[in-house]
Design a protein around this motif. Structure first.
Motif, PDB file in Angstrom:
ATOM      1  N   GLU A  13      -4.406 -40.297  -7.938  1.00 44.43           N
ATOM      2  CA  GLU A  13      -5.108 -39.261  -8.693  1.00 44.43           C
ATOM      3  C   GLU A  13      -4.189 -38.626  -9.729  1.00 44.43           C
ATOM      4  O   GLU A  13      -4.617 -38.339 -10.865  1.00 44.43           O
ATOM      5  N   ALA A  14      -2.916 -38.405  -9.333  1.00 49.42           N
ATOM      6  CA  ALA A  14      -1.972 -37.827 -10.289  1.00 49.42           C
ATOM      7  C   ALA A  14      -1.759 -38.753 -11.478  1.00 49.42           C
ATOM      8  O   ALA A  14      -1.748 -38.319 -12.645  1.00 49.42           O
ATOM      9  N   GLU A  15      -1.615 -40.031 -11.201  1.00 47.25           N
ATOM     10  CA  GLU A  15      -1.451 -41.001 -12.285  1.00 47.25           C
ATOM     11  C   GLU A  15      -2.714 -41.065 -13.158  1.00 47.25           C
ATOM     12  O   GLU A  15      -2.628 -41.152 -14.393  1.00 47.25           O
ATOM     13  N   SER A  42      -1.987 -41.096  12.544  1.00 49.07           N
ATOM     14  CA  SER A  42      -1.587 -39.989  11.670  1.00 49.07           C
ATOM     15  C   SER A  42      -0.710 -40.497  10.528  1.00 49.07           C
ATOM     16  O   SER A  42      -0.854 -40.069   9.375  1.00 49.07           O
ATOM     17  N   GLU A  43       0.213 -41.395  10.859  1.00 49.24           N
ATOM     18  CA  GLU A  43       1.085 -41.950   9.825  1.00 49.24           C
ATOM     19  C   GLU A  43       0.276 -42.747   8.804  1.00 49.24           C
ATOM     20  O   GLU A  43       0.509 -42.652   7.581  1.00 49.24           O
ATOM     21  N   ALA A  44      -0.696 -43.531   9.292  1.00 49.73           N
ATOM     22  CA  ALA A  44      -1.542 -44.283   8.372  1.00 49.73           C
ATOM     23  C   ALA A  44      -2.364 -43.356   7.488  1.00 49.73           C
ATOM     24  O   ALA A  44      -2.518 -43.594   6.278  1.00 49.73           O
ATOM     25  N   ARG A  65      -2.285 -42.974   3.445  1.00 47.31           N
ATOM     26  CA  ARG A  65      -3.478 -43.044   2.605  1.00 47.31           C
ATOM     27  C   ARG A  65      -3.606 -41.821   1.711  1.00 47.31           C
ATOM     28  O   ARG A  65      -3.942 -41.932   0.524  1.00 47.31           O
ATOM     29  N   ILE A  66      -3.331 -40.635   2.284  1.00 45.44           N
ATOM     30  CA  ILE A  66      -3.450 -39.402   1.499  1.00 45.44           C
ATOM     31  C   ILE A  66      -2.425 -39.375   0.371  1.00 45.44           C
ATOM     32  O   ILE A  66      -2.725 -39.017  -0.776  1.00 45.44           O
ATOM     33  N   VAL A  67      -1.169 -39.756   0.697  1.00 45.87           N
ATOM     34  CA  VAL A  67      -0.120 -39.763  -0.326  1.00 45.87           C
ATOM     35  C   VAL A  67      -0.454 -40.760  -1.426  1.00 45.87           C
ATOM     36  O   VAL A  67      -0.309 -40.474  -2.621  1.00 45.87           O
ATOM     37  N   ALA A  68      -0.905 -41.963  -1.001  1.00 45.49           N
ATOM     38  CA  ALA A  68      -1.255 -42.970  -2.006  1.00 45.49           C
ATOM     39  C   ALA A  68      -2.415 -42.495  -2.881  1.00 45.49           C
ATOM     40  O   ALA A  68      -2.409 -42.693  -4.109  1.00 45.49           O
TER      41      ALA A  68
END
Length: 331
Positions: free
Chosen positions: A204-206, A190-192, A196-199
């Motif tokens: 995508e935001a950048e 879950s942490e991984a 991945r989702i945050v990265a």
């Protein structure tokens, strides 16, 4: 030679040979005379009186091991089987006590092991039994040394070599361990996944930010180019409306050329007549002009008073600075 003499010689030879005996290394032999203890003989060739003295027994001085299997219950009511290995030997100076005081030394040692283990294990839960098995072994050795040293036995070491709970308990422990490992694995997964989702979201935001900046720069340059184009056309005598129409038509045909260059494109642009771009521009100019005229007319409209019971509401007119509450004077 007479038979009597032959018999005498045979008897004498037997009598002489029976006087000698050998003792193996790490062994002690107990000699008795008419049933009474006489001496203890060590390893080597030894002599005794035939017929009068006899070998009462041989005592092993080597280290021996006795395996004791005990079934007992823990503090959390789990029945287990424990295997305790006791390593002991007979003290060389106390062979007499070891031979005469204990008839069945293995049984006595087993009884002491049972007593100590069944007194210590019920104080511990199952997990502590595995962790503190050395403490149990030390307790068994201490009790055995105190009890068996009097009888000529020295306890070298005691080892708890096996702890075997019931099969159902072992299966339950394995399931608990497996569930705990699965829980840990799920936490890490879950942490991984979160990382991945945050990265991905940050990327995508950048990307959107850079894309927006690119579009803004592109439109700024397009607008600057349009301004320059209008200024160039104005310099040659073409007014702003005609210049805008010419630019729109040019962009229209550029769009058609870009669409036609892609052989896999299935885009249809409607309307597609030569005057379509000019009509679009005229419609836009007409709409802006009409909207401006309507706005001016709304500003110049006289104020209207709406009466609803005791409440009066006035239409807001930005150009009207008079006080609507003042009465109108008539001359």
């Amino acid at each position: 030679m007479p038979v009597f003499l032959i018999g005498f010689l045979v008897f004498g030879l037997f009598f002489l040979l029976s006087s000698f005996f050998t003792v193996k290394q790490q062994t002690a032999v107990v000699i008795e005379r008419f049933g009474k203890f006489t001496s203890i003989r060590s390893s080597g060739l030894q002599l005794k009186l035939p017929i009068i003295d006899r070998i009462a027994g041989r005592v092993n001085l080597r280290i021996q091991q006795l395996d004791v299997i005990i079934e007992t219950k823990t503090k959390d009511n789990v029945f287990i089987k424990m295997k305790v290995s006791v390593q002991f030997n007979v003290i060389q100076d106390k062979v007499y006590e070891a031979f005469y005081k204990l008839e069945y030394p293995h049984d006595q040692i087993t009884a002491y092991v049972f007593d100590v283990v069944r007194a210590e294990v019920p104080k511990l839960i199952l997990d502590d039994v595995f962790v503190r098995k050395d403490d149990i072994a030390i307790g068994v050795k201490r009790e055995l040394n105190e009890a068996m040293s009097t009888y000529g036995y020295d306890i070298i070491n005691t080892l708890v070599t096996d702890i075997d709970p019931d099969i159902q308990v072992k299966n339950a422990m394995n399931r608990i361990n497996a569930a705990d490992r699965e829980k840990t694995a799920a936490t890490f997964e879950s942490e991984a996944q979160r990382i991945r989702i945050v990265a991905k979201a940050k990327a995508e935001a950048e990307s959107k930010k850079l894309q927006g900046q690119g579009i803004a720069d592109q439109r700024r340059e397009i607008a600057r180019g349009l301004v320059e184009s209008v200024e160039v056309l104005n310099n040659v005598g073409i007014n702003s409306q005609e210049a805008s129409a010419l630019i729109v038509i040019t962009q229209h045909y550029d769009t058609l050329q870009a669409i036609g260059a892609d052989t896999n494109s299935n885009l249809i642009l409607l309307p597609n007549s030569p005057q379509a771009a000019s009509d679009m521009l005229n419609n836009m100019v007409t709409s802006f002009t009409a909207s401006s005229i309507m706005g001016e007319q709304m500003k110049n409209q006289p104020k209207r008073v709406k009466k609803n019971k005791d409440t009066t509401s006035l239409d807001y007119n930005p150009s009207d600075t008079s006080n609507p509450e003042e009465p109108t004077q008539t001359v």
